[in-house]
Design a protein around this motif. Structure first.
Motif, mmCIF file in Angstrom:
data_model
loop_
_atom_site.group_PDB
_atom_site.id
_atom_site.type_symbol
_atom_site.label_atom_id
_atom_site.label_comp_id
_atom_site.label_asym_id
_atom_site.label_seq_id
_atom_site.Cartn_x
_atom_site.Cartn_y
_atom_site.Cartn_z
ATOM 1 N N PHE A 65 21.540 85.733 -31.975
ATOM 2 C CA PHE A 65 20.099 85.220 -32.424
ATOM 3 C C PHE A 65 20.492 84.169 -33.168
ATOM 4 O O PHE A 65 21.533 84.207 -34.086
ATOM 5 N N SER A 66 19.922 82.921 -33.234
ATOM 6 C CA SER A 66 20.137 81.799 -34.008
ATOM 7 C C SER A 66 18.889 81.091 -34.153
ATOM 8 O O SER A 66 18.023 81.031 -33.325
ATOM 9 N N ALA A 67 18.664 80.367 -35.346
ATOM 10 C CA ALA A 67 17.447 79.711 -35.522
ATOM 11 C C ALA A 67 17.916 78.405 -36.454
ATOM 12 O O ALA A 67 18.677 78.230 -36.773
ATOM 13 N N LYS A 68 16.912 77.393 -36.024
ATOM 14 C CA LYS A 68 17.261 76.082 -36.578
ATOM 15 C C LYS A 68 15.626 75.460 -36.988
ATOM 16 O O LYS A 68 14.695 75.935 -36.432
ATOM 17 N N MET A 69 15.826 74.679 -37.947
ATOM 18 C CA MET A 69 14.549 73.882 -38.287
ATOM 19 C C MET A 69 15.348 72.370 -38.449
ATOM 20 O O MET A 69 15.540 71.867 -39.555
ATOM 21 N N PRO A 70 15.057 71.544 -37.462
ATOM 22 C CA PRO A 70 15.634 70.161 -37.486
ATOM 23 C C PRO A 70 14.777 69.270 -38.105
ATOM 24 O O PRO A 70 15.223 68.261 -38.737
ATOM 25 N N ASN A 71 13.453 69.572 -38.575
ATOM 26 C CA ASN A 71 12.646 68.866 -39.196
ATOM 27 C C ASN A 71 11.307 69.655 -39.815
ATOM 28 O O ASN A 71 11.606 71.062 -39.540
ATOM 29 N N ALA A 72 10.672 69.072 -40.604
ATOM 30 C CA ALA A 72 9.564 69.852 -41.203
ATOM 31 C C ALA A 72 8.523 70.430 -40.461
ATOM 32 O O ALA A 72 7.557 71.373 -40.927
ATOM 33 N N SER A 73 8.494 70.006 -39.285
ATOM 34 C CA SER A 73 7.158 70.258 -38.357
ATOM 35 C C SER A 73 7.624 71.199 -37.166
ATOM 36 O O SER A 73 6.908 71.220 -36.023
ATOM 37 N N PHE A 74 9.093 71.476 -37.206
ATOM 38 C CA PHE A 74 9.326 72.102 -35.834
ATOM 39 C C PHE A 74 10.690 73.106 -36.234
ATOM 40 O O PHE A 74 11.682 73.040 -36.993
ATOM 41 N N SER A 75 10.668 74.421 -35.602
ATOM 42 C CA SER A 75 11.555 75.390 -35.716
ATOM 43 C C SER A 75 11.866 76.121 -34.541
ATOM 44 O O SER A 75 10.946 76.302 -33.788
ATOM 45 N N THR A 76 13.242 76.353 -34.156
ATOM 46 C CA THR A 76 13.255 77.115 -32.866
ATOM 47 C C THR A 76 13.904 78.587 -33.419
ATOM 48 O O THR A 76 14.703 78.593 -34.177
ATOM 49 N N LEU A 77 13.998 79.608 -32.504
ATOM 50 C CA LEU A 77 14.612 80.753 -32.412
ATOM 51 C C LEU A 77 14.965 80.922 -31.330
ATOM 52 O O LEU A 77 14.489 81.164 -30.160
ATOM 53 N N LYS A 78 16.276 81.189 -30.953
ATOM 54 C CA LYS A 78 17.079 81.278 -29.669
ATOM 55 C C LYS A 78 17.800 82.763 -29.601
ATOM 56 O O LYS A 78 18.491 82.962 -30.581
ATOM 57 N N ILE A 79 17.465 83.259 -28.636
ATOM 58 C CA ILE A 79 18.146 84.313 -28.158
ATOM 59 C C ILE A 79 19.184 84.162 -26.853
ATOM 60 O O ILE A 79 18.696 83.813 -25.720
ATOM 61 N N GLN A 80 20.580 84.334 -27.062
ATOM 62 C CA GLN A 80 21.615 84.114 -26.032
ATOM 63 C C GLN A 80 22.865 84.959 -26.126
ATOM 64 O O GLN A 80 23.639 84.609 -27.122
ATOM 65 N N PRO A 81 23.060 85.716 -25.222
ATOM 66 C CA PRO A 81 22.082 86.045 -24.122
ATOM 67 C C PRO A 81 21.163 87.107 -24.548
ATOM 68 O O PRO A 81 21.550 88.072 -25.463
ATOM 69 N N SER A 82 19.913 87.160 -23.763
ATOM 70 C CA SER A 82 18.971 88.201 -24.027
ATOM 71 C C SER A 82 19.279 89.661 -23.423
ATOM 72 O O SER A 82 19.903 89.549 -22.610
ATOM 73 N N GLU A 83 18.715 90.571 -24.341
ATOM 74 C CA GLU A 83 19.106 91.882 -23.728
ATOM 75 C C GLU A 83 17.591 92.562 -24.041
ATOM 76 O O GLU A 83 16.824 92.264 -24.522
ATOM 77 N N PRO A 84 17.388 93.737 -23.072
ATOM 78 C CA PRO A 84 16.196 94.420 -22.998
ATOM 79 C C PRO A 84 15.671 94.730 -24.601
ATOM 80 O O PRO A 84 14.448 94.844 -24.617
ATOM 81 N N ARG A 85 16.564 95.163 -25.352
ATOM 82 C CA ARG A 85 16.286 95.719 -26.601
ATOM 83 C C ARG A 85 15.627 94.700 -27.613
ATOM 84 O O ARG A 85 15.142 94.809 -28.445
ATOM 85 N N ASP A 86 15.747 93.310 -27.013
ATOM 86 C CA ASP A 86 15.005 92.260 -27.914
ATOM 87 C C ASP A 86 13.627 91.892 -27.369
ATOM 88 O O ASP A 86 12.931 91.233 -28.099
ATOM 89 N N SER A 87 13.147 92.790 -26.744
ATOM 90 C CA SER A 87 11.565 92.733 -26.341
ATOM 91 C C SER A 87 11.053 93.211 -27.369
ATOM 92 O O SER A 87 11.124 94.026 -28.160
ATOM 93 N N ALA A 88 9.931 92.246 -27.863
ATOM 94 C CA ALA A 88 9.441 92.430 -29.290
ATOM 95 C C ALA A 88 8.250 91.375 -29.092
ATOM 96 O O ALA A 88 8.236 90.335 -28.343
ATOM 97 N N VAL A 89 7.602 91.583 -30.212
ATOM 98 C CA VAL A 89 6.528 90.043 -30.575
ATOM 99 C C VAL A 89 7.227 89.399 -31.836
ATOM 100 O O VAL A 89 7.486 90.149 -32.660
ATOM 101 N N TYR A 90 7.421 88.178 -31.429
ATOM 102 C CA TYR A 90 8.110 87.377 -32.420
ATOM 103 C C TYR A 90 7.211 86.530 -33.337
ATOM 104 O O TYR A 90 6.282 85.591 -32.505
ATOM 105 N N PHE A 91 6.829 86.557 -34.564
ATOM 106 C CA PHE A 91 5.827 85.834 -35.387
ATOM 107 C C PHE A 91 6.559 84.675 -36.097
ATOM 108 O O PHE A 91 7.741 85.057 -36.457
ATOM 109 N N CYS A 92 5.698 83.635 -36.253
ATOM 110 C CA CYS A 92 6.552 82.529 -37.272
ATOM 111 C C CYS A 92 5.402 82.295 -38.144
ATOM 112 O O CYS A 92 4.037 82.758 -37.956
ATOM 113 N N ALA A 93 5.765 82.235 -39.316
ATOM 114 C CA ALA A 93 4.533 82.068 -40.487
ATOM 115 C C ALA A 93 5.042 80.779 -41.335
ATOM 116 O O ALA A 93 6.490 80.451 -41.363
ATOM 117 N N SER A 94 4.171 80.064 -41.948
ATOM 118 C CA SER A 94 4.558 79.470 -42.970
ATOM 119 C C SER A 94 3.643 79.435 -44.454
ATOM 120 O O SER A 94 2.815 79.975 -44.300
#
Lengths: 114, 113
Positions: A65-94
């Protein structure tokens, strides 16, 4: 304001594939949070940013798992490689300022890893 | 490890009943407590942000109280309606940890007409 925007809303992928989740916080908010919701663990904080800088990533499950926020209006959460146990709902909040302020949640991304 | 406990885990009431549930949190290092309402297939929505011992907040038929010395908060719903059916989450914010929220597991409320 459109609120917190997340994309995609649903993602189905195969084990081993890279998954990228995206978030646009509410304009002017200086805190951004990534959460994961599972039946077993409920809503858990993965990482949060203040002014685009990661402050606490202790909730990130592992190096896949890795996350970046290159600027104030955008963020990413990356999963590489993904696995079945990663299945979930992912929320972002500010939020504005931080702890004493309400967090506004996006609609979530429902991830299914087969 | 900071633990936030909510009770009961689930609650089934009839329309018109009043109900309440509890959130317990560490009484030391307190900064703030949040209550959120989470409907199925939606995202959590904020109800209250509470910061002072003795705080009482109200929004319509829903109110909350806070006791930081003993580490608990109560959420009350007066005259429950079917549209109140949701999961109610509390979140504890420790001091000096920025905006980090530690959520309880929630109380799932079901109001039958």
């Amino acid at each position: 304001d459109a609120g917190v925007i997340q994309s995609p809303r649903h993602e189905v992928t195969e084990m081993g594939q890279e998954v990228t989740l995206r978030c646009k916080p509410i304009s002017g908010h200086d805190y951004l949070f990534w959460y994961r919701q599972t039946m077993m663990r409920g809503l858990e904080l993965l990482i949060y940013f203040n002014n685009n800088v990661p402050i606490d990533d202790s909730g990130m499950p592992e190096d896949r798992f890795s996350a970046k926020m290159p600027n104030a209006s955008f963020s990413t959460l990356k999963i590489q490689p993904s696995e079945p146990r990663d299945s979930a709902v992912y929320f972002c909040a500010s939020s504005l300022v931080g702890a004493g302020e309400t967090q506004y949640f996006g609609p979530g991304t429902r991830l299914l890893v087969l | 490890i900071l633990n936030v406990e909510q009770s009961p885990q689930s609650l089934h009431v009839q329309e018109g009943d009043s109900t309440n549930f509890t959130c317990s949190f560490p009484s030391s290092n307190f900064y703030a407590l949040h209550w959120y309402r989470w409907e199925t297939a939606k995202s959590p929505e904020a109800l209250f942000v509470m910061t002072l011992n003795g705080d009482e907040k109200k929004k319509g038929r829903i109110s909350a109280t806070l006791n930081t010395k003993e580490g608990y908060s109560y959420l009350y719903i007066k005259g429950s309606q079917p549209e109140d059916s949701a999961t109610y989450l509390c979140a504890f914010i420790p001091h000096n940890q920025g905006g980090k929220l530690i959520f309880g597991q929630g109380t799932e409320l079901s109001v039958k007409p």
